[in-house]
Scaffold this motif. Structure first.
Motif, PDB file in Angstrom:
ATOM      1  N   ARG A  10     149.671  74.194  76.667  1.00  0.00           N
ATOM      2  CA  ARG A  10     149.998  75.583  76.393  1.00  0.00           C
ATOM      3  C   ARG A  10     151.004  76.002  77.465  1.00  0.00           C
ATOM      4  NH1 ARG A  10     147.169  80.251  74.420  1.00  0.00           N
ATOM      5  NH2 ARG A  10     145.385  78.948  73.912  1.00  0.00           N
ATOM      6  N   TYR A  11     152.210  76.408  77.035  1.00  0.00           N
ATOM      7  CA  TYR A  11     153.223  76.855  77.995  1.00  0.00           C
ATOM      8  C   TYR A  11     152.867  78.242  78.504  1.00  0.00           C
ATOM      9  CZ  TYR A  11     156.170  72.821  77.023  1.00  0.00           C
ATOM     10  OH  TYR A  11     156.651  71.540  76.932  1.00  0.00           O
ATOM     11  N   PRO A  12     153.430  78.607  79.668  1.00  0.00           N
ATOM     12  CA  PRO A  12     153.086  79.902  80.269  1.00  0.00           C
ATOM     13  C   PRO A  12     153.293  81.096  79.343  1.00  0.00           C
ATOM     14  CG  PRO A  12     154.320  78.569  81.836  1.00  0.00           C
ATOM     15  CD  PRO A  12     154.301  77.805  80.538  1.00  0.00           C
ATOM     16  N   ASP A  13     154.251  80.989  78.392  1.00  0.00           N
ATOM     17  CA  ASP A  13     154.459  82.125  77.473  1.00  0.00           C
ATOM     18  C   ASP A  13     153.430  82.158  76.341  1.00  0.00           C
ATOM     19  OD1 ASP A  13     155.178  80.086  75.769  1.00  0.00           O
ATOM     20  OD2 ASP A  13     157.212  80.807  75.384  1.00  0.00           O
ATOM     21  N   GLY A  14     152.483  81.218  76.361  1.00  0.00           N
ATOM     22  CA  GLY A  14     151.426  81.232  75.355  1.00  0.00           C
ATOM     23  C   GLY A  14     151.624  80.249  74.210  1.00  0.00           C
ATOM     24  N   THR A  15     152.830  79.676  74.112  1.00  0.00           N
ATOM     25  CA  THR A  15     153.080  78.698  73.041  1.00  0.00           C
ATOM     26  C   THR A  15     152.172  77.478  73.211  1.00  0.00           C
ATOM     27  OG1 THR A  15     155.411  79.303  73.056  1.00  0.00           O
ATOM     28  CG2 THR A  15     154.842  77.235  71.952  1.00  0.00           C
ATOM     29  N   VAL A  16     151.424  77.174  72.163  1.00  0.00           N
ATOM     30  CA  VAL A  16     150.651  75.933  72.183  1.00  0.00           C
ATOM     31  C   VAL A  16     151.504  74.846  71.539  1.00  0.00           C
ATOM     32  CG1 VAL A  16     148.547  74.762  71.453  1.00  0.00           C
ATOM     33  CG2 VAL A  16     148.471  77.179  72.116  1.00  0.00           C
ATOM     34  N   ALA A  17     152.062  73.975  72.371  1.00  0.00           N
ATOM     35  CA  ALA A  17     152.989  72.948  71.882  1.00  0.00           C
ATOM     36  C   ALA A  17     152.228  71.743  71.352  1.00  0.00           C
ATOM     37  CB  ALA A  17     153.939  72.525  73.001  1.00  0.00           C
ATOM     38  N   VAL A  18     151.125  71.401  72.012  1.00  0.00           N
ATOM     39  CA  VAL A  18     150.301  70.258  71.610  1.00  0.00           C
ATOM     40  C   VAL A  18     148.855  70.710  71.673  1.00  0.00           C
ATOM     41  CG1 VAL A  18     149.662  67.875  72.136  1.00  0.00           C
ATOM     42  CG2 VAL A  18     151.998  68.640  72.573  1.00  0.00           C
ATOM     43  N   GLY A  35     158.089  64.147  63.229  1.00  0.00           N
ATOM     44  CA  GLY A  35     157.756  65.470  62.720  1.00  0.00           C
ATOM     45  C   GLY A  35     158.918  66.408  62.973  1.00  0.00           C
ATOM     46  N   PRO A  36     158.859  67.599  62.400  1.00  0.00           N
ATOM     47  CA  PRO A  36     159.978  68.535  62.492  1.00  0.00           C
ATOM     48  C   PRO A  36     160.193  69.043  63.918  1.00  0.00           C
ATOM     49  CG  PRO A  36     158.066  69.618  61.533  1.00  0.00           C
ATOM     50  CD  PRO A  36     157.711  68.163  61.668  1.00  0.00           C
ATOM     51  N   SER A  37     161.353  69.603  64.139  1.00  0.00           N
ATOM     52  CA  SER A  37     161.679  70.186  65.429  1.00  0.00           C
ATOM     53  C   SER A  37     160.586  71.184  65.839  1.00  0.00           C
ATOM     54  CB  SER A  37     163.034  70.891  65.283  1.00  0.00           C
ATOM     55  OG  SER A  37     163.359  71.493  66.494  1.00  0.00           O
ATOM     56  N   GLY A  38     160.147  71.077  67.095  1.00  0.00           N
ATOM     57  CA  GLY A  38     159.176  72.026  67.617  1.00  0.00           C
ATOM     58  C   GLY A  38     157.719  71.653  67.398  1.00  0.00           C
ATOM     59  N   CYS A  39     157.471  70.446  66.854  1.00  0.00           N
ATOM     60  CA  CYS A  39     156.082  70.069  66.571  1.00  0.00           C
ATOM     61  C   CYS A  39     155.379  69.468  67.788  1.00  0.00           C
ATOM     62  CB  CYS A  39     156.002  69.129  65.370  1.00  0.00           C
ATOM     63  SG  CYS A  39     156.647  67.489  65.698  1.00  0.00           S
ATOM     64  N   GLY A  40     156.086  69.370  68.914  1.00  0.00           N
ATOM     65  CA  GLY A  40     155.419  68.933  70.138  1.00  0.00           C
ATOM     66  C   GLY A  40     155.631  67.474  70.516  1.00  0.00           C
ATOM     67  N   LYS A  41     156.651  66.842  69.914  1.00  0.00           N
ATOM     68  CA  LYS A  41     156.885  65.421  70.190  1.00  0.00           C
ATOM     69  C   LYS A  41     157.271  65.184  71.648  1.00  0.00           C
ATOM     70  CE  LYS A  41     160.187  65.134  67.032  1.00  0.00           C
ATOM     71  NZ  LYS A  41     160.207  66.527  66.515  1.00  0.00           N
ATOM     72  N   THR A  42     158.286  65.926  72.104  1.00  0.00           N
ATOM     73  CA  THR A  42     158.775  65.719  73.468  1.00  0.00           C
ATOM     74  C   THR A  42     157.714  66.112  74.485  1.00  0.00           C
ATOM     75  OG1 THR A  42     161.077  65.974  72.850  1.00  0.00           O
ATOM     76  CG2 THR A  42     160.534  66.474  75.130  1.00  0.00           C
ATOM     77  N   THR A  43     157.014  67.193  74.205  1.00  0.00           N
ATOM     78  CA  THR A  43     155.950  67.621  75.119  1.00  0.00           C
ATOM     79  C   THR A  43     154.887  66.522  75.234  1.00  0.00           C
ATOM     80  OG1 THR A  43     156.346  69.940  74.539  1.00  0.00           O
ATOM     81  CG2 THR A  43     154.229  69.415  75.569  1.00  0.00           C
ATOM     82  N   SER A  44     154.495  65.958  74.102  1.00  0.00           N
ATOM     83  CA  SER A  44     153.497  64.883  74.127  1.00  0.00           C
ATOM     84  C   SER A  44     153.978  63.714  74.975  1.00  0.00           C
ATOM     85  CB  SER A  44     153.216  64.373  72.709  1.00  0.00           C
ATOM     86  OG  SER A  44     152.730  65.410  71.898  1.00  0.00           O
TER      87      SER A  44
HETATM   88  P1  ADP Z   1     159.724  68.682  69.566  1.00  0.00           P
HETATM   89  O1  ADP Z   1     160.021  67.645  70.594  1.00  0.00           O
HETATM   90  O2  ADP Z   1     158.837  68.182  68.459  1.00  0.00           O
HETATM   91  O3  ADP Z   1     160.940  69.357  69.031  1.00  0.00           O
HETATM   92  P2  ADP Z   1     158.754  70.259  71.811  1.00  0.00           P
HETATM   93  O4  ADP Z   1     157.675  69.475  72.453  1.00  0.00           O
HETATM   94  O5  ADP Z   1     160.089  70.253  72.426  1.00  0.00           O
HETATM   95  O6  ADP Z   1     158.844  69.825  70.261  1.00  0.00           O
HETATM   96  O7  ADP Z   1     158.291  71.779  71.673  1.00  0.00           O
HETATM   97  C1  ADP Z   1     157.054  72.149  71.087  1.00  0.00           C
HETATM   98  C2  ADP Z   1     156.921  73.673  71.115  1.00  0.00           C
HETATM   99  O8  ADP Z   1     156.836  74.097  72.460  1.00  0.00           O
HETATM  100  C3  ADP Z   1     158.088  74.414  70.500  1.00  0.00           C
HETATM  101  O9  ADP Z   1     157.588  75.577  69.913  1.00  0.00           O
HETATM  102  C4  ADP Z   1     158.939  74.752  71.709  1.00  0.00           C
HETATM  103  O10 ADP Z   1     159.721  75.897  71.461  1.00  0.00           O
HETATM  104  C5  ADP Z   1     157.886  75.010  72.753  1.00  0.00           C
HETATM  105  N1  ADP Z   1     158.355  74.743  74.127  1.00  0.00           N
HETATM  106  C6  ADP Z   1     158.896  73.603  74.596  1.00  0.00           C
HETATM  107  N2  ADP Z   1     159.169  73.707  75.911  1.00  0.00           N
HETATM  108  C7  ADP Z   1     158.775  74.948  76.276  1.00  0.00           C
HETATM  109  C8  ADP Z   1     158.777  75.665  77.498  1.00  0.00           C
HETATM  110  N3  ADP Z   1     159.230  75.131  78.637  1.00  0.00           N
HETATM  111  N4  ADP Z   1     158.285  76.924  77.508  1.00  0.00           N
HETATM  112  C9  ADP Z   1     157.812  77.492  76.379  1.00  0.00           C
HETATM  113  N5  ADP Z   1     157.764  76.864  75.188  1.00  0.00           N
HETATM  114  C10 ADP Z   1     158.247  75.602  75.138  1.00  0.00           C
END
Ligand code: ADP
Ligand code: ADP
Length: 227
Positions: A10-18, A35-44
């Motif tokens: 969960r990023y500080p702004d509240g977004t649950v990425a994974v 998966g589509p853009s924003g699904c949490g691949k890079t975060t994982s």
């Molecule tokens: P993907 O690689 O599948 O495109 P990401 O892991 O980059 O997905 O991002 C997953 C979600 O987390 C998206 O909604 C993205 O906008 C959000 N996100 C990624 N990095 C940050 C960050 N540093 N702060 C807040 N939200 C983030």
């Protein structure tokens, strides 16, 4: 083996990425996250080498909780390749590849000769070794990026869209060469792409994520196709 055990970011702004990801990437296999853009691949992916700290959950490297491993040990065991190779612009190609072994204590001569070997394995003409990154095409730079990640001989490789920025013909070549190399090396690979065709071509197992960071399915490519 890499294992995501209820891994959550969960990023500080509240977004649950994974969100409570449960996934295993078996030793010696290519596990693709698609998966589509924003699904949490890079975060994982970045949670595996702790470039991003999970909010909760555990990521295991074999029997070790990665949270308990010092950063330098993780780096030695986990190679990392990104979309734009991120080469050091002021170092020659051979020195880009030799830098990591050199920093790990290999002598300069040996590091260079090993770098030349690796460049050959990834299919780069040795004539390019003394050039600088800007003098290489995008596809050639990606080859160097792969060689550099392999230079520390890590058992695990994280690859984030490594072939996405090159044109389709070169991409196809890079994918084929990557599969051939993996056939020899048998690394444990977690590979991120948004391209389902690439996932099916490269993956031993394909994990499909959906926006919100949950797993839609995980299966060998043949089973995905039959759905
Ligand atoms: P993907 O690689 O599948 O495109 P990401 O892991 O980059 O997905 O991002 C997953 C979600 O987390 C998206 O909604 C993205 O906008 C959000 N996100 C990624 N990095 C940050 C960050 N540093 N702060 C807040 N939200 C983030
Ligand atoms: P420098 O300090 O010279 O900029 P680094 O030591 O940061 O170089 O990085 C050396 C190599 O390690 C680069 O190829 C980079 O892609 C890779 N790398 C950087 N950070 C990580 C990480 N957290 N995990 C794995 N590899 C990494």
């Amino acid at each position: 083996m890499i294992r995501f055990d209820r891994a959550t970011k969960r990023y500080p702004d509240g977004t649950v990425a994974v969100d409570e990801l449960e996934l295993e990437a078996p030793t010696g296999e290519i596990t693709v996250l698609v998966g589509p853009s924003g699904c949490g691949k890079t975060t994982s992916l970045r949670m595996v080498n702790r470039m991003i700290e999970p909010t909760s959950g555990t990521i295991w490297l074999d029997d070790t909780d990665t949270a308990s491993m010092p950063a330098h040990e993780l780096r030695r065991k986990i190679g990392y390749v990104i979309q734009h190779a991120g080469l050091f612009p002021h170092r020659t190609i051979v020195d880009n590849v030799a830098t990591v072994p050199y920093l790990l204590g290999t002598g300069k001569r040996e590091a260079r000769s090993r770098a030349m070997e690796l460049l050959e394995r990834v299919g780069l003409d040795p004539a390019f070794a003394k050039r600088y990154p800007a003098q290489l095409s995008g596809g050639q730079q990606q080859r160097v990026g792969v060689a550099r990640a392999l230079a520390a001989d890590p058992p695990v490789m994280l690859m984030d869209e490594p072939f996405s920025a090159v044109d389709p013909v070169v991409r196809d070549q890079l994918q084929d060469e990557f599969l051939r190399l993996q056939g020899e090396l048998g690394k444990t690979i977690v590979f991120v792409t948004h391209d389902i065709d690439e996932a099916i071509k490269l993956g031993d197992r394909v994990a499909v994520l959906r926006v919100g960071g949950t797993l839609a399915q995980v299966a060998p490519p043949a089973e995905l196709l039959s759905r």
